[in-house]
Write an enzyme that holds these catalytic residues in place. Structure first.
Site, PDB file in Angstrom:
ATOM      1  CG  ASP A 112      -2.052   1.012   1.099  1.00  0.00           C
ATOM      2  OD1 ASP A 112      -2.446   1.328  -0.036  1.00  0.00           O
ATOM      3  OD2 ASP A 112      -2.542   1.490   2.136  1.00  0.00           O
TER       4      ASP A 112
ATOM      5  CG  ASP B 187       1.190   3.434   7.947  1.00  0.00           C
ATOM      6  OD1 ASP B 187       1.249   3.291   9.183  1.00  0.00           O
ATOM      7  OD2 ASP B 187       0.794   4.476   7.402  1.00  0.00           O
TER       8      ASP B 187
END
Length: 313
Positions: A244, A261
């Site tokens: 992502d 993340d």
């Protein structure tokens, strides 16, 4: 002669009066339950361990609540406070998201040394969990079929299990990537669905900006691009894609690029769409650099490089 309202009861060995009902001598459950209900109880031995004697909002260090496998790679950094007498003081929220919120903590020994940490807390079963998570969870299974079914059905238990899977997936990925020398925050420890990480920012608690919030040009822009290519190539060489990646989950601190993340990190070899994740990561970041006029920021060329490093080309 006994009164008709009385009768001799051999079970009691005496006269019983009519209209007076007695419980059998062995039926003391109701009385016992009433006594238990009002009996004062002591608190459990560890009931106040987390906050005993601390101001509201603080807690004792959770370092001892994690097993050795739930702590970051050794040797632990010198800046990390591991003393059990340390206190975790929550200083505010750094970031909110659909999957997790990130808080700023100061872990320090009263009157002694301290360090800043980022506490990433994944949302529980009562909140919305992980948009588009089905694609990332492909191939990520546990040995318990009951857990797999619950996760697939998105039941309350299944959503909680997914939160645990994502927290563990991120912590495990960070441990591996940090050990391989890739630019990620040091993973301090995991307890349940909370992951404690190295805080990337200044000593006063100011967090490092995201790449999307910066305006680099010239030599600085080229240096950040070179760091990014090296990081993604190293990631692909281990068989992974970020999954992502965008300019919003890359931090810039002191000229250094740091990836964050990583709960959705994808094993590009076992995942049926592994190559697709590599290509998407390459497009997302290369387009940002190309839009700022960096020569050579070609999404297709970067995607080919990552596929070669992952041995998918």
């Amino acid at each position: 002669m006994r009164d008709s309202a009385e009768s001799f009861d051999p079970a009691y060995g005496r006269v019983r009066r009519a209209g007076r009902k007695r419980r059998p001598y062995f039926d003391d459950e109701a009385t016992s339950a009433k006594r238990e209900r009002y009996r004062p109880r002591l608190a459990t031995e560890d009931a106040g361990d987390a906050t005993d004697g601390l101001p509201e909002g603080d807690r004792w260090s959770t370092w001892d609540q994690s097993t050795p496998t739930e702590r970051g790679p050794r040797p632990h950094p010198e800046w990390l406070v591991t003393e059990l007498a340390a206190v975790d003081t929550e200083l505010g929220i750094l970031k909110t998201g659909k999957e997790a919120d990130v808080y700023l903590l100061r872990r320090g020994v009263p009157g002694g040394r301290s360090c800043l940490l980022a506490a990433k807390r994944y949302r529980g079963a009562e909140h919305r969990l992980f948009h588009r998570d089905a694609g990332y969870l492909e191939g990520r299974r546990t040995r318990e079929s009951r857990v797999n079914r619950a996760a697939a059905n998105r039941s309350a238990f299944g959503r909680q299990a997914i939160a645990g899977q994502w927290a563990n997936a991120e912590f495990g990925a960070l441990c591996q990537l940090y050990g391989a020398g890739l630019p990620v925050p040091y993973p301090v420890q995991i307890t349940g669905t909370e992951v404690l990480l190295e805080f990337i920012g200044d000593p006063d608690g100011t967090g490092a900006p995201r790449l999307a919030e910066t305006r680099p040009d010239g030599a600085e822009l080229a240096a950040l691009w070179d760091q990014l290519v090296a990081a993604l190539a190293g990631l692909a060489g281990l068989g992974y894609a970020h999954g992502d990646l965008s300019p919003y989950n890359l931090l810039v601190h002191g000229g250094r690029l740091v990836m964050i993340d990583l709960p959705q990190v994808v094993d590009v070899v076992s995942h049926p769409n592994g190559r697709g994740f590599l290509d998407r990561d390459a497009r997302n970041v290369a387009a940002w650099f190309a839009a700022r006029g960096l020569p050579g920021a070609d999404p297709e060329r970067l995607a080919r490089l990552l596929a070669e490093e992952a041995r998918l080309a």
